[in-house]
Structure formats: C-alpha cells, structure tokens
Write a protein that holds these residues in place. Structure first.
Motif, short mmCIF file in Angstrom:
data_model
loop_
_atom_site.label_atom_id
_atom_site.label_comp_id
_atom_site.label_asym_id
_atom_site.label_seq_id
_atom_site.Cartn_x
_atom_site.Cartn_y
_atom_site.Cartn_z
N GLY A 188 -11.23 -6.88 10.82
CA GLY A 188 -10.45 -5.74 10.34
C GLY A 188 -10.57 -4.57 11.28
N TRP A 189 -9.61 -3.65 11.19
CA TRP A 189 -9.57 -2.58 12.19
C TRP A 189 -10.73 -1.62 12.04
CZ3 TRP A 189 -8.73 2.78 11.57
CH2 TRP A 189 -8.43 3.19 10.29
N PHE A 190 -11.33 -1.54 10.83
CA PHE A 190 -12.48 -0.65 10.70
C PHE A 190 -13.78 -1.42 10.72
CE2 PHE A 190 -10.33 -0.91 6.48
CZ PHE A 190 -11.21 -1.75 5.85
N ILE A 425 -7.82 3.17 -11.64
CA ILE A 425 -6.70 2.37 -11.15
C ILE A 425 -7.14 1.65 -9.88
CG2 ILE A 425 -4.31 2.42 -10.40
CD1 ILE A 425 -4.04 5.11 -11.85
N ASN A 426 -7.88 2.38 -9.05
CA ASN A 426 -8.29 1.85 -7.74
C ASN A 426 -9.04 0.54 -7.86
OD1 ASN A 426 -10.37 1.65 -5.46
ND2 ASN A 426 -8.92 3.15 -4.66
N TYR A 427 -9.89 0.41 -8.88
CA TYR A 427 -10.67 -0.82 -9.02
C TYR A 427 -9.79 -2.06 -9.07
CZ TYR A 427 -14.63 2.16 -10.38
OH TYR A 427 -15.62 3.09 -10.41
N VAL A 429 -6.64 -2.36 -7.57
CA VAL A 429 -5.74 -2.59 -6.42
C VAL A 429 -6.40 -2.33 -5.08
CG1 VAL A 429 -3.50 -2.39 -7.51
CG2 VAL A 429 -4.76 -0.33 -6.96
N HIS A 430 -7.64 -1.85 -5.11
CA HIS A 430 -8.36 -1.69 -3.85
C HIS A 430 -8.41 -3.03 -3.14
CE1 HIS A 430 -11.41 -0.42 -1.02
NE2 HIS A 430 -12.21 -1.38 -1.41
N ASN A 431 -8.43 -3.00 -1.81
CA ASN A 431 -8.50 -4.25 -1.04
C ASN A 431 -7.37 -5.21 -1.35
OD1 ASN A 431 -10.57 -4.08 0.75
ND2 ASN A 431 -12.12 -4.67 -0.73
N ALA A 437 0.43 -1.65 1.35
CA ALA A 437 1.78 -1.08 1.19
C ALA A 437 1.71 0.44 1.15
CB ALA A 437 2.43 -1.62 -0.08
N HIS A 438 0.69 0.98 0.48
CA HIS A 438 0.53 2.45 0.44
C HIS A 438 0.44 3.03 1.84
CE1 HIS A 438 -1.28 6.42 0.25
NE2 HIS A 438 -2.35 5.94 0.88
N PHE A 439 -0.47 2.50 2.63
CA PHE A 439 -0.64 3.20 3.90
C PHE A 439 0.45 2.85 4.89
CE2 PHE A 439 -3.96 -0.19 4.67
CZ PHE A 439 -3.44 -0.74 5.81
N HIS A 440 1.15 1.74 4.67
CA HIS A 440 2.32 1.53 5.53
C HIS A 440 3.44 2.49 5.15
CE1 HIS A 440 0.33 -2.07 7.08
NE2 HIS A 440 1.18 -1.99 8.07
N THR A 498 -4.83 -10.13 -2.75
CA THR A 498 -5.74 -9.32 -1.95
C THR A 498 -5.32 -9.37 -0.49
OG1 THR A 498 -7.21 -11.21 -1.91
CG2 THR A 498 -7.68 -9.47 -3.49
N ARG A 499 -5.86 -8.44 0.31
CA ARG A 499 -5.41 -8.33 1.69
C ARG A 499 -6.19 -9.29 2.59
NH1 ARG A 499 -7.60 -2.25 3.29
NH2 ARG A 499 -6.69 -2.69 5.32
N ARG A 500 -5.67 -9.54 3.79
CA ARG A 500 -6.36 -10.31 4.83
C ARG A 500 -6.57 -11.76 4.47
NH1 ARG A 500 -10.38 -5.35 6.30
NH2 ARG A 500 -8.80 -4.23 7.45
C1 HEM Z 1 -1.04 12.31 -1.25
C2 HEM Z 1 -1.82 12.01 -0.33
C3 HEM Z 1 -2.67 10.75 -0.25
C4 HEM Z 1 -3.50 10.23 -1.18
C5 HEM Z 1 -3.79 10.77 -2.54
C6 HEM Z 1 -4.06 9.03 -0.59
C7 HEM Z 1 -4.98 8.22 -1.21
C8 HEM Z 1 -5.53 7.09 -0.63
C9 HEM Z 1 -6.58 6.31 -1.20
C10 HEM Z 1 -7.27 6.62 -2.53
C11 HEM Z 1 -6.85 5.28 -0.38
C12 HEM Z 1 -7.91 4.20 -0.55
C13 HEM Z 1 -7.31 2.99 -1.11
C14 HEM Z 1 -8.28 1.88 -1.19
O1 HEM Z 1 -8.71 1.35 -0.14
O2 HEM Z 1 -8.64 1.53 -2.32
C15 HEM Z 1 -5.97 5.40 0.72
C16 HEM Z 1 -5.94 4.52 1.77
C17 HEM Z 1 -5.26 4.76 2.94
N1 HEM Z 1 -4.39 5.80 3.18
FE1 HEM Z 1 -3.90 7.25 1.87
N2 HEM Z 1 -3.56 8.84 0.64
C18 HEM Z 1 -2.71 9.87 0.90
C19 HEM Z 1 -2.03 10.09 2.05
C20 HEM Z 1 -2.13 9.31 3.17
C21 HEM Z 1 -1.57 9.66 4.42
C22 HEM Z 1 -0.78 10.91 4.71
C23 HEM Z 1 -1.89 8.66 5.26
C24 HEM Z 1 -1.58 8.56 6.74
C25 HEM Z 1 -0.65 8.31 7.37
C26 HEM Z 1 -2.64 7.68 4.55
C27 HEM Z 1 -3.14 6.54 5.11
C28 HEM Z 1 -4.00 5.70 4.49
C29 HEM Z 1 -4.61 4.55 5.10
C30 HEM Z 1 -4.41 4.12 6.56
C31 HEM Z 1 -5.39 3.95 4.14
C32 HEM Z 1 -6.17 2.66 4.17
C33 HEM Z 1 -6.96 2.29 5.29
C34 HEM Z 1 -7.45 0.88 5.14
O3 HEM Z 1 -8.08 0.55 4.13
O4 HEM Z 1 -7.19 0.08 6.06
N3 HEM Z 1 -2.76 8.10 3.27
N4 HEM Z 1 -5.16 6.51 0.56
#
Ligand code: HEM
Ligand SMILES: [Cu+2]
Ligand SMILES: [Cu+2]
Lengths: 702, 321
Positions: A188-190, A425-427, A429-431, A437-440, A498-500
């Motif tokens: 994984g990237w981290f 909620i996180n529990y 959908v985490h991982n 989809a969120h971070f994409h 789950t991912r990966r």
């Molecule tokens: C409203 C603002 C935001 C909130 C409340 C938020 C919340 C979160 C949370 C809680 C996670 C952890 C999820 C998990 O692993 O269970 C997460 C993951 C992530 N978020 Fe956000 N986020 C926000 C905005 C952003 C923005 C602006 C970016 C960047 C472009 C971003 C990029 C990411 C990335 C890259 C991860 C996951 C990294 C990984 O696990 O590989 N998020 N976010």
C-alpha cells in the motif's frame, strides 16, 4: 551487516544481482523493450534535429519559474498517465479474479497479477497519484502563476526552484526504474508497521518506496520555502495582503502546511530506515517497538498532505469561477479565512485514518469532532463559489465546465468525508472501497481543477488557446468515466467490499466490477481525446493566438503582461491599486497602457548545477535502495562538493538594458497588434494615469 | 390515453420513492451488507449512517440544486437573471454560509459522540447496558496469523481455525491479537472493524438475534494471503451451538504452544480449510502475545508469491493440506 539480508550482498553491487531483473516477466519484459525503443527514437529525433543545445540551454539548465513550472506539469502529466495505467491494471485484475472459478494466467491463481505484483501495482498507483501526479501538477501551477500574480520577475530563490524540480524528477526516475530493476513496495502507498519490516518485506520494494518518498519530501519542502518567500517578500508595489489574488492565498496556506508537515514524514521515514538498515526496533511488534507510532507519524503528515494538494485546487477554482462569471469572487475575506482555517484544522485530525485501531471513545470522539470542523470552511467555500455565479454572466467554456465538475465532486467527497468522520459509521466502511471512492472523489476535484487550469492558463504561458471542442469532448468522456467507475465503487462499499483484494471472493460483486471496467475504457477514450486536443491545438495555434488578456474577462495581474509571458514577466513592475487589478484597470480604461520608459533589469543566470545534483540524488537513492555503500558515499560527497562550490561562486546574474527591453517589448506589442481583437496600446508618462498609478514610478527617481 | 400515462407516472414515482426502503428492507438476498445488519452493533452503525446522510444529504442536495439553478439563471446571453458586475458581498448571506455548516456540524457532533460510546469496542453500551444477568456471554480469543484466523473458545477449552460459530441471543466478547502483522477483524452484517495487532490486545463484541451465515473478512491488507483470509460466521440456536461444541470437542486435533508455532507459519488458505481443535493449551492467547512482544516472528520468504501457483504447490507439498 546489522540486519539479515536474504539473497546475499556484495561490496561492489550491494543487493543488486541479475536475478533482480524481471526479464522473464510476461508483462514487464515487453514493456521494457518498448521503453528502450521509445527512448532510442526520442533521443535519435533530438539528435537528428540538433536540439541538444536548445534543450540544455533553454530547459535543462533554466531557472525561469515558468519553464520549471512547465516541466513540473509535464512530469505530473506523465506520472498521471503511469498512475492511470496502474489503475487500469488494478481494475482489470479485480474484474477478472472473481470467485473460485475464475481463471488465472502468468503464475497467478486468479486473474493475471499475483498478490506480489498486484500489491506493487496499487502501492505505486497511490504513491504516484498523490505525490508524483497531483503534487507536481499543483506545484507546477504555483510555480508559474504565483510570481506573475504577485507581480514579480521570478521566484525568491530561482536556483532553489530548479533544485526542487530536479529532485522531484529524480524521485520520479527512481520509482520508474523500480519497474525494471527489483520490485516496488507491495503493502500500500502508506505501508504499515510491522509489515514493512524486514521479516515481512525482505525485498528492496520498501526501500524504493522509502527513498522515493524521502526525495519527494525534500523536493516539496524546498519548493514550499521558495513559494512562501516569494509571496511574502516579492509582491509588487501596492499589493497589500488584502489585495493578494486568491490563488496566491491558497498557495500560501498550502505551503504553510507543506513546510510544517513534511518534516514529520521525513522523520518517520528515517526511523523506518533505521529499522530496515540498522536493525533498530522503532516500529517492530516486539523488542519494545511501537507499531502504532508509525501509523500516527505517517498520518500526522498524511492528512495535512491531502489538504496541501486540495488547497491550490480550491485556489484554481476561485480564479476560474470569477473570470467566467464576469464578477468578483463572492466573500474574498471569508475565502481567505476558510483557507487558513482548513490549514489550521488539518493538523488536528490525523487519527480519523485509524479510528478502528481501538483508541478509547474519548480520543475517537475528539478527533471525530475535529474532523467535522474541517467541513465548515469547506462548506463555506462551496457556498462562496455558488454565490460568485449568482448575479453573474456565466460562460460555459471548457475551463468553466471542469471547475463546475470539481465543485460537484467536492459535494460528493464532502458528504462521504462527513460520513467517514463519525466513528460509528467509519467502523463499517473503513478499509473498504467506500473510502477509496471518497478520496478519489476528492482527488478528482484536484484533477478537474488542474485540467480546468490547463485550459485557463495555457494561453498565458504559450500565447494561444486550446481547442474548445476537443476540450469539451474530453471533459464529457472523463466525467462519464468518473460516474461509471465511482458510483459502483460507492455501492460496493455499502456491500462490504474491502480494499486491496487481489482475489474477489464474492461473486455478487461481479456486475459492479464490470461497470467499473467499462468506466475505465471510457476514461481511456478521454485520454485519447486529450492527445487529440493537444495535437489539434498545436496545429491550429496560429488561429488561436491571444493578447495579454486572453479571456477578455480576466481579473488578476498575470493577464496584464504579454501572452506568452516574456522571461522577465514584467518589463516595468506594475503598481497595484485594487484587489482585481486588471478588472479594475479595464473598468477605468487603463488596461491598455504601457510604460513610456524602460530601466535596466537584473535577471538570474542559468545553471547546470541543479540538474547535476538532481542526477546525483537519483544515484544516491538507487545506491541506498540496493545498499551499494561506496556509491552512496561517492554520490553524497559529490553533492556536498557541488553545493559548496556553487555557494562560493554564487550567481551575479546579468543585466538586460533598458534599450534591449524596449526592443523586446515593442516586438511583443507589434505581435499583439496583429491579433484581431487587440486594442491600441498607448504609453503613459510617469507611470500615472489620471490619479491612479499604473507602473512603479522609477523614471521620476532618476 | 392521457390518464393511463399519468397512472404510469404515479406508479413510477411510488416505486422510485420506495426503492431506498426496499434497499434497506433486507430481502433475503440483499447484497448491501451494510444496509442489512443482523446484529445489534451493525444495526447501531446503520442508524448513525442514516442520520448523517439525512442531515448532510439535505444540505449537499440543496446546494447542488442551488448551483444548478444559478447555472441556468445566469447563463450569459439568456438574460434570465440580473447581471450585477460588482456584487461580491452580503452580510446576510455570509451569516447563512457560515451558520448552516456550523449548525450541521454541531448537530452531527452530538450523534458522533453518542454513537462512539454506544459501540465502543471495549464496552459497547448497546450490549452491556441491556445484558441480562443470566445472559451467559460467550468469550472468543481471536488470533490472526499470516493468513489464518484461530478462534479460541476458552470457556470450552477448544479452538477452531477459519470458522466462527456463535449462539444467537447471546452477547459475545472478543479479545484479539495477531502473531504476524496488523490486520482488521470485520463481519459486515454483525460487527464493524477492529484492528488486530501483534503484541497487543484489542476487544470487540457482538450480539445477534438472527440465525444465519455471515461473511467474515480480514479487512486490512496483511500480505499475500489477505484475499483468502476470510471466515464463515454462523449464528446458530443455542441448542445447535451446544451440539456443535460437542462435535468440536471430539475432534482429533489439539492446539499446544508447539503446534501453534507450526500453525502460525505463512499459509495461504485458498481452499478455505476449517480445522477443529478439541483442546487448547490454557493461556495460549497471552502466551502468543508475550512471545511476540519478546520479538518472536514468523518471517516470510522473499518474493514468496511472485509465482503464486508455484508457491501453492510448495505449500501443498510441505504443509498441512
Ligand atoms: C470535508 C472534508 C473531509 C473529511 C471530513 C474527510 C474525512 C476523511 C476520513 C474520516 C478519512 C478516513 C477514512 C478511513 O480510512 O476510514 C478520509 C480518508 C481520506 N481522505 Fe478525506 N476527508 C475530507 C476531505 C478530503 C480531501 C480534501 C482530500 C484530498 C484530496 C481527502 C483525501 C483523503 C484520502 C487520500 C484518504 C484516504 C487515504 C487512504 O486511506 O489511502 N479527503 N477522509
Ligand atoms: Cu486511484
Ligand atoms: Cu484525513
């Protein structure tokens, strides 16, 4: 040796051996041949057209912030493409390897990638997309635009700027060479502790990952210092903080984050290096190590990092919306406040990446509430863009479409981010692919803003507009791809996928994976559209030439100087009267004035030192990865010696005389006069028009 | 003709309005595990998910509509709305722009805090506050290896690899550790994720009133075998559970410190082997944790799955299949 190295080590070659070259790999071997042929063709063409001197003089040794920015963007686009291919490979593996009856080839049980290779592909995908695509693209734009927007002739430290670029290029080269020599990290990237320790990752993959990241951290920190110094010290006369263009504010907030968060990563990586090279036990499970410490250290950087990349994207959107709404940005002060608030809060939320680690409910709720606080300034920004359009006069050209697309994606990403921020909620959908989809969604905000900016600022840098039709075609194809890939991905998240997963154990997920594969095909079409866009635009460039104010409704300082921007940016530094200086001048009819008199100006010299240090950094990273100690020492010494020599010699710079400047300016004005909708330009004496000052009053001081 | 058409439209609307309900309704084969919880913990998760989506969804949805409306109204050349080239500030709007997110976040914070305590893995009040005194909770010690799950039932002095069988209407308390790397224990329809870490102990709990089979997943990447590190979770009646316990207690295998040493070696469970152990050396869980804390590891061979098929052959030749 302080650690056990499986596979042997020799003083001359370290861990490097023939067996590390994957010449039998059915995917990599042909790719290698293709790359070699491609390289020979490109090098041959350069030699054939005799472009080596041009390349060396104009690009490889340049300290011009615009050219460095363009090279940053080229690195970003190339790596975006590499990351896209990785993404395509991931999707193809997952759509293929579903259920126990799916077939397998190339030594894998299901699909065509074994866990070992699949892991490398998605690890490289993540690292590349965030640090070698998004970051260079944004740094590139900051490099080009910030100095012009603040009315400066170059960055505060032009040589440092070149150094930052070439170190970034070295990191890109290091991750690319891991394709063909050895292997990349596969966790994984981290990465995570303790899986990146020697016992679980005995190969060189983690070392490649570690040194690539370390170099990128270094390059980005250098760039950050430079941009901050430029913004603080190099503003044109009259540009008070309240008149700073909004993109500059965004860059300021973003680089404050970079400067303060990257050191945490560098320390974390140094500790990983201690574990893997010296046999230390910082992050091991036993012997007093603390593996949770790594997770904390990584995300103390990791979360600010995501805001480091999104803030400039927000800044870009804040520039595009007003121009094509033909009115000022709504709530400038709030926007500035919101950027700073985001930067501030971004340090206080890292734990939301591992709510499931099992910290007590007090810790989890504290970080949950802090995370949701980020939603407030983010929400404010969205509302402000909406009210920028309100009572405006909207033109939906391609740049505006990308910006609007970014806005909608931000809504989706914000909604899902606010879901993930609640542990209850996180529990669930985490991982999972829901997080993916969120971070994409969020990272696509950046991609959309960047493509919008490419269209928006391209005429400024190159003097002609990109083709609207193909830009829009690309936009719609890309957006169709986005919907087809990420809507099913959100749904799969709710299905518990789950991912990966190298092998997808639930056949019920197949139809959704099919749709996503289709989405990837559509994405591929949009990549083709982009290539056509570039081709068509360059072919028709004579038709699409523009004057200084390429869009006719632009607002900030960069649109005051010629397009393409001359290497000295401004012949005479402008005097800034208002927040949206160009819009204000246009309104007062003084947007087409020119200085009457030109003074000598002082510019920095080109230097070959930066690219040589960059090359040596690559050698250093490679030698460290393979534990070739003599080479490490040689490279390191060479770097230090070069730095010392350079610092003793310094750079006296050179002078462009007023007469020469006048000649170049007049030529530029003549060129602009040939463009259809250009205006007559009249000189002003003393830099003063009516009771406003257009230029720095340098002639009167003589 | 016209009326018929309108009827169709009405029916369509009704179906569309009902769709989300059907989705959540939990028909037999609902693929959306998160929307179809079968345990108290997972149900609580879903409740907070709905609260959040309703609040945030309303704001996000209205904002999206607002943007679309502005796009339509202020398009250049259409002259639908008034153009005001200087308008860029309004205190009233500013108050709403900040006020709405602040109120929403304040509201959600209340739920965030409440929910975190309700399903706190160490002491989930949704379960512990309603526990009957004679509830007789079942305890399970979970040990994750590379890449199998060992479920030890200390009350019954037995253990099962890669299958989890539990009685309904009974609180279950887990203690979890890992012998190798970090991974995550997850049964989507029953209980959310909790990390499983080497040399450390985490906890979780579940309570379900629905007999059935549910998928268990190792949801954090733990290396080459992660995708196959799944386990069937069967919730059964109390009577069936006793029967099953008896069956396991008659199995030939036993789990000692020594046999665990062998068990914990890297093993990709492609065939979903389930193994019963009729006896377990007491204190195995603590023993493993202490050993790992002292530095014991079960290292992986380099590039072990570069060729997965080869590796599986090797595994079959030397291993316990
Ligand atoms: C409203 C603002 C935001 C909130 C409340 C938020 C919340 C979160 C949370 C809680 C996670 C952890 C999820 C998990 O692993 O269970 C997460 C993951 C992530 N978020 Fe956000 N986020 C926000 C905005 C952003 C923005 C602006 C970016 C960047 C472009 C971003 C990029 C990411 C990335 C890259 C991860 C996951 C990294 C990984 O696990 O590989 N998020 N976010
Ligand atoms: Cu991706
Ligand atoms: Cu975060």
């Amino acid at each position: 040796m302080l650690v056990d190295l499986p596979g042997g080590w020799s003083p001359l070659l370290g861990r490097l051996a023939w067996s590390q070259i994957p010449y039998a790999n059915p995917i990599l071997a042909p790719l290698f041949v293709a790359v070699v042929i491609g390289a020979i063709i490109i090098l041959g063409l350069i030699t054939y057209y005799g472009k080596w001197t041009y390349l060396w003089k104009e690009w490889l040794t340049t300290v011009d912030h615009k050219k460095l920015g363009v090279m940053y963007i080229i690195i970003g686009l190339v790596m975006l493409f590499r990351g896209f291919i990785d993404g395509l490979m991931i999707r193809t593996q997952q759509v293929w390897a579903v259920g126990p009856h799916s077939s397998g080839v190339f030594g894998s049980l299901h699909g065509y990638l074994t866990p070992f290779h699949f892991g490398q592909v998605y690890s490289a995908h993540g690292l590349i997309m965030i640090l070698l695509a998004a970051t260079p693209l944004l740094v590139g734009f900051m490099n080009i635009i910030v100095p012009i927007q603040v009315g400066a002739r170059d960055m505060a430290y032009p040589y440092l700027n070149a150094l930052g670029l070439w170190i970034t290029a070295a990191a890109a080269a290091l991750i690319m060479i891991s394709l063909f020599v050895g292997d990349f990290a596969h966790n994984g990237w981290f990465e995570y502790a303790p899986i990146f320790e020697m016992q679980y990752s005995p190969g060189v993959g983690v070392d490649y990952w570690m040194w690539t990241l370390q170099l990128l951290a270094l390059g980005t920190t250098l760039g950050g210092i430079n941009i901050l110094a430029t913004i603080i010290k190099m503003r044109a006369p009259g540009m008070t903080w309240g008149k700073l263009p909004i993109f500059v504010w965004a860059s300021l907030a973003s680089n404050v984050i970079a400067l303060t968060s990257f050191p945490a990563l560098q320390v974390a990586l140094a500790l990983v290096a201690a574990d893997r090279y010296l046999g230390a036990h910082f992050f091991t499970a036993g012997m007093g190590g603390n593996l949770m410490l790594y997770t904390n250290l990584f995300w103390i950087w990791g979360h600010p990092e995501v805001y480091f990349v999104i803030l400039p994207a927000f800044g870009m959107m804040s520039e595009i919306f007003p121009t094509f709404s033909e009115k000022p940005l709504f709530g400038y002060m709030t926007m500035v406040l919101a950027s700073m608030a985001i930067a501030g809060v971004s340090w206080l939320v890292w734990l939301h990446h591992f709510f499931t680690m099992g910290a007590g409910p007090y810790v989890n709720t504290a970080f949950s509430v802090a995370t949701m606080l980020v939603g407030i300034p983010t929400g404010v920004k969205v509302f402000n863009w909406a009210f920028t359009m309100y009572r405006g006069r909207l033109t939906f050209n391609a740049a505006m479409l990308w910006a609007i697309g970014a806005l909608f994606l931000l809504l989706v990403g914000g909604l899902t981010g606010m879901m993930l921020a609640i542990p209850a909620i996180n529990y669930m959908v985490h991982n999972s692919v829901f997080v993916v989809a969120h971070f994409h969604s969020m990272l696509l905000v950046i991609v959309y803003a960047v493509f919008g900016s490419v269209l928006y600022w391209f005429p400024k840098v190159f003097g002609f507009k990109l083709d609207e039709f193909w830009a829009k075609t690309m936009f719609w194809l890309f957006s169709a791809g986005t919907v087809l890939v990420f809507v099913p991905m959100y749904m799969l998240g709710f299905m518990g996928m789950t991912r990966r997963l190298e092998y997808v154990f639930n056949t019920a997920w197949q139809p959704y994976l099919d749709v996503m594969e289709l989405g990837i095909v559509v994405y591929t079409l949009s990549v083709l559209a982009f290539i056509v866009l570039l081709y068509v635009s360059v072919r028709d460039h004579a038709k699409n030439r523009v004057g200084a104010d390429a869009w006719g409704t632009s607002r900030s300082l960069e649109w005051l100087t010629h397009s393409p921007v001359p290497f000295y940016n401004f012949a005479v530094l402008p005097h800034v009267n208002e927040r949206d200086e160009l819009a204000w001048r246009r309104e007062h009819g003084i947007d087409h004035v020119r200085p009457e008199h030109y003074d000598d100006i002082h510019m920095p010299n080109n230097t070959g030192v930066a690219i040589i240090i960059g090359a040596l950094t690559f050698v250093l990273g490679f030698a460290l990865t393979w534990r070739i100690w003599w080479l490490c020492i040689v490279a390191l010494l060479a770097i230090i010696v070069l730095m010392i020599i350079r610092s003793f010699r310094g750079d006296p710079g050179y002078i462009i005389t007023g007469a020469e400047l006048q000649r170049m300016e007049e030529e530029a004005y003549r060129r602009e006069a040939q463009i259809a909708d250009s205006h007559h330009i009249h000189p002003v004496s003393g830099g003063v028009v009516g009771n406003a000052m257009a230029y720095q009053r340098n002639d009167s001081s003589k | 003709m016209d009326i018929k058409w309108r009827n169709w439209l009405k029916k369509g609307w009704r179906a569309a309005a009902l769709a989300p309900v059907l989705l959540l309704g939990g028909c037999a084969h609902n693929p959306f595990w998160i929307f179809d919880p079968k345990g108290l913990m997972a149900k609580t998760n879903l409740f907070y998910l709905i609260v959040d989506v309703v609040i945030m969804g309303a704001i996000v949805g209205l904002t999206a509509l607002l943007v679309v409306w502005f796009m339509w109204r202020y398009q250049k050349g259409k002259n639908r709305g008034k153009y005001d080239p200087h308008w860029s500030h309004s205190n009233t709007i500013e108050v709403f722009v900040w006020g709405i997110p602040i109120i929403a976040v304040g509201f959600l914070s209340y739920f965030a805090v409440k929910g975190t305590f309700e399903i706190n893995p160490y002491n989930p009040t949704v379960i512990t506050h309603h526990m009957k005194p004679n509830g007789d909770p079942v305890e399970v010690d979970v040990i994750a290896t590379d890449w199998q799950w060992l479920f030890v039932y200390p009350q019954y002095h037995m253990a099962v690899a890669n299958e989890l069988v539990l009685p309904v209407h009974t609180p279950v308390f887990f203690r979890l550790t890992s012998s190798a790397v970090t991974t995550t224990f997850f049964i989507p329809q029953l209980v959310g994720m909790i990390d499983v870490m080497p040399g450390m102990r985490t906890k979780n709990a579940l309570l379900s009133n629905h007999a059935g089979e549910y998928q268990g997943i190792a949801s954090d990447f733990a290396g080459a075998g992660t995708s196959w590190m799944t386990f069937e979770t069967r919730m059964v009646d109390k009577a069936d559970f006793s029967q099953w316990v008896q069956k396991v207690q008659q199995a030939p295998g036993s789990m000692t410190y020594a046999s665990f040493n062998r068990f914990a070696e890297p093993y990709i469970n492609v065939n979903h082997h389930v193994v019963y152990f009729s006896s377990v050396e007491p204190g195995l869980f603590d023993h493993v944790m202490t050993e790992v804390m002292r530095g014991k590891t079960w290292p992986l061979p380099p590039m072990m799955t570069e060729n997965m098929v080869d590796y599986l052959k090797k595994q079959a030749a030397e291993h316990r299949d």
